[in-house]
Write a protein that holds these residues in place. Structure first.
Motif, mmCIF file in Angstrom:
data_model
loop_
_atom_site.group_PDB
_atom_site.id
_atom_site.type_symbol
_atom_site.label_atom_id
_atom_site.label_comp_id
_atom_site.label_asym_id
_atom_site.label_seq_id
_atom_site.Cartn_x
_atom_site.Cartn_y
_atom_site.Cartn_z
ATOM 1 N N VAL A 64 -10.682 -18.429 32.836
ATOM 2 C CA VAL A 64 -10.632 -19.598 33.708
ATOM 3 C C VAL A 64 -10.422 -19.105 35.140
ATOM 4 O O VAL A 64 -9.451 -18.396 35.424
ATOM 5 N N VAL A 65 -11.352 -19.479 36.016
ATOM 6 C CA VAL A 65 -11.213 -19.166 37.439
ATOM 7 C C VAL A 65 -10.848 -20.467 38.142
ATOM 8 O O VAL A 65 -11.627 -21.428 38.126
ATOM 9 N N ALA A 66 -9.654 -20.506 38.737
ATOM 10 C CA ALA A 66 -9.149 -21.713 39.385
ATOM 11 C C ALA A 66 -8.960 -21.452 40.875
ATOM 12 O O ALA A 66 -8.424 -20.411 41.261
ATOM 13 N N CYS A 67 -9.412 -22.395 41.703
ATOM 14 C CA CYS A 67 -9.262 -22.227 43.151
ATOM 15 C C CYS A 67 -9.036 -23.579 43.813
ATOM 16 O O CYS A 67 -9.874 -24.479 43.707
ATOM 17 N N SER A 68 -7.886 -23.713 44.472
ATOM 18 C CA SER A 68 -7.598 -24.872 45.315
ATOM 19 C C SER A 68 -7.403 -24.355 46.733
ATOM 20 O O SER A 68 -6.534 -23.505 46.970
ATOM 21 N N ASP A 69 -8.203 -24.852 47.667
ATOM 22 C CA ASP A 69 -8.249 -24.236 48.997
ATOM 23 C C ASP A 69 -7.752 -25.151 50.114
ATOM 24 O O ASP A 69 -7.830 -24.797 51.283
ATOM 25 N N ARG A 70 -7.277 -26.331 49.777
ATOM 26 C CA ARG A 70 -6.704 -27.240 50.762
ATOM 27 C C ARG A 70 -5.473 -27.895 50.142
ATOM 28 O O ARG A 70 -5.424 -28.126 48.941
ATOM 29 N N ASP A 71 -4.495 -28.226 50.968
ATOM 30 C CA ASP A 71 -3.188 -28.728 50.523
ATOM 31 C C ASP A 71 -2.536 -27.641 49.670
ATOM 32 O O ASP A 71 -1.886 -26.751 50.204
ATOM 33 N N LEU A 72 -2.731 -27.654 48.363
ATOM 34 C CA LEU A 72 -2.294 -26.517 47.564
ATOM 35 C C LEU A 72 -3.246 -25.342 47.817
ATOM 36 O O LEU A 72 -4.443 -25.454 47.620
ATOM 37 N N LYS A 73 -2.687 -24.220 48.266
ATOM 38 C CA LYS A 73 -3.467 -22.996 48.464
ATOM 39 C C LYS A 73 -3.138 -22.066 47.303
ATOM 40 O O LYS A 73 -2.089 -21.419 47.279
ATOM 41 N N PHE A 74 -4.026 -22.035 46.326
ATOM 42 C CA PHE A 74 -3.768 -21.226 45.139
ATOM 43 C C PHE A 74 -5.079 -20.850 44.481
ATOM 44 O O PHE A 74 -5.996 -21.661 44.382
ATOM 45 N N GLY A 75 -5.151 -19.612 44.030
ATOM 46 C CA GLY A 75 -6.282 -19.170 43.249
ATOM 47 C C GLY A 75 -5.824 -18.175 42.205
ATOM 48 O O GLY A 75 -4.835 -17.460 42.395
ATOM 49 N N CYS A 76 -6.540 -18.135 41.089
ATOM 50 C CA CYS A 76 -6.173 -17.231 40.010
ATOM 51 C C CYS A 76 -7.326 -17.111 39.017
ATOM 52 O O CYS A 76 -8.120 -18.052 38.865
ATOM 53 N N VAL A 77 -7.408 -15.948 38.380
ATOM 54 C CA VAL A 77 -8.292 -15.767 37.238
ATOM 55 C C VAL A 77 -7.414 -15.555 36.016
ATOM 56 O O VAL A 77 -6.638 -14.602 35.962
ATOM 57 N N TYR A 78 -7.499 -16.480 35.073
ATOM 58 C CA TYR A 78 -6.752 -16.370 33.819
ATOM 59 C C TYR A 78 -7.676 -15.807 32.745
ATOM 60 O O TYR A 78 -8.775 -16.313 32.530
ATOM 61 N N ALA A 79 -7.208 -14.764 32.085
ATOM 62 C CA ALA A 79 -7.973 -14.169 30.980
ATOM 63 C C ALA A 79 -7.763 -14.996 29.711
ATOM 64 O O ALA A 79 -6.864 -15.845 29.655
ATOM 65 N N PRO A 80 -8.584 -14.774 28.675
ATOM 66 C CA PRO A 80 -8.428 -15.546 27.434
ATOM 67 C C PRO A 80 -7.054 -15.417 26.783
ATOM 68 O O PRO A 80 -6.660 -16.288 26.005
ATOM 69 N N ASN A 81 -6.307 -14.370 27.096
ATOM 70 C CA ASN A 81 -4.940 -14.222 26.561
ATOM 71 C C ASN A 81 -3.884 -14.794 27.495
ATOM 72 O O ASN A 81 -2.693 -14.618 27.269
ATOM 73 N N GLY A 82 -4.328 -15.484 28.567
ATOM 74 C CA GLY A 82 -3.410 -16.123 29.497
ATOM 75 C C GLY A 82 -2.970 -15.251 30.650
ATOM 76 O O GLY A 82 -2.281 -15.729 31.560
ATOM 77 N N GLU A 83 -3.347 -13.994 30.649
ATOM 78 C CA GLU A 83 -2.943 -13.090 31.723
ATOM 79 C C GLU A 83 -3.529 -13.549 33.053
ATOM 80 O O GLU A 83 -4.703 -13.894 33.145
#
Length: 222
Positions: free
Chosen positions: A180-199
């Motif tokens: 899962v690739v998640a990216c919020s670029d306004r208000d909440l500034k957060f991005g992450c790549v979660y692997a299938p094991n949650g890492e």
């Protein structure tokens, strides 16, 4: 086309024209095989700057991308908040937002897409799905993306509910056993790549066999 690396793009400038230029600069730096995700409406926010602006933005991004590099984000397409996945040659995939966030009056700014458009598509044999921001909260939409290798979540998420975004994105990776690739670029500034094991990672190499390895480690057999 082969996907070998996943990550996200966060823009730090202000103003749509400057942010468009920054996004092009970052697109230019992507390597072949790299897939990066920008946020929901990451360039203009809720301000519609017209069809010519959107058309030029897409053309400039395509010109900036190297062959084999991929970039996803959402933008205005007429009445719709539309996700696009770009290569240097074309728009590979597009999907309009289905679940509009009424506390931000999105129903006054956009027409809703249709649920049937939330589905898997393939790039080089890799199965990919997209949930746009608020759509992440609906488990029935997770079900539509069962079997995905990668789920992309471009968002414009509220900072006060930031923990929800992180927990739900990680839970989707674990539940659907996918990246899962998640990216919020306004208000909440957060991005992450979660692997299938949650890492959780800032960026990571894409291993198409990792989900199977994780299921085997848990004694799960499909």
């Amino acid at each position: 086309m082969t996907i070998s690396k996943l990550g996200y793009i966060e823009l730090n400038s202000c103003g749509a024209l400057v942010r468009a230029s920054e996004l092009c600069d970052k697109a230019r730096g992507l390597s072949p095989g790299e897939l990066r995700l920008g946020g929901e409406l990451c360039v203009s926010g809720y301000e519609y700057l017209g069809e010519d602006f959107e058309t030029s933005l897409i053309k400039n991004l395509q010109a900036a991308l190297k062959p084999g590099a991929l970039l996803g984000f959402t933008h205005f397409n007429g009445a719709f908040n539309e996700f696009i996945l770009l290569s240097h040659e074309k728009i590979i995939y597009k999907q309009s937002k289905f679940k509009l966030f009424t506390p931000n009056n999105e129903q006054d700014k956009f027409s809703a897409g249709i649920v049937e458009d939330i589905k898997l598509f393939e790039v080089g044999g890799v199965k990919i799905g997209v949930l746009i921001c608020f759509e992440l909260r609906f488990l029935e939409l997770w079900e539509r993306l069962k079997g995905a290798d990668i789920v992309l979540i471009p968002a414009l998420w509220g900072a006060k509910r930031g923990e929800d975004f992180k927990v739900l994105s990680q839970a989707l990776a674990l539940q659907n056993r996918c990246y899962v690739v998640a990216c919020s670029d306004r208000d909440l500034k957060f991005g992450c790549v979660y692997a299938p094991n949650g890492e959780a990672n800032f960026e990571c190499e894409f291993d198409p066999n990792l989900a199977s390895k994780f299921k085997t480690s848990l004694g799960i057999v499909d």
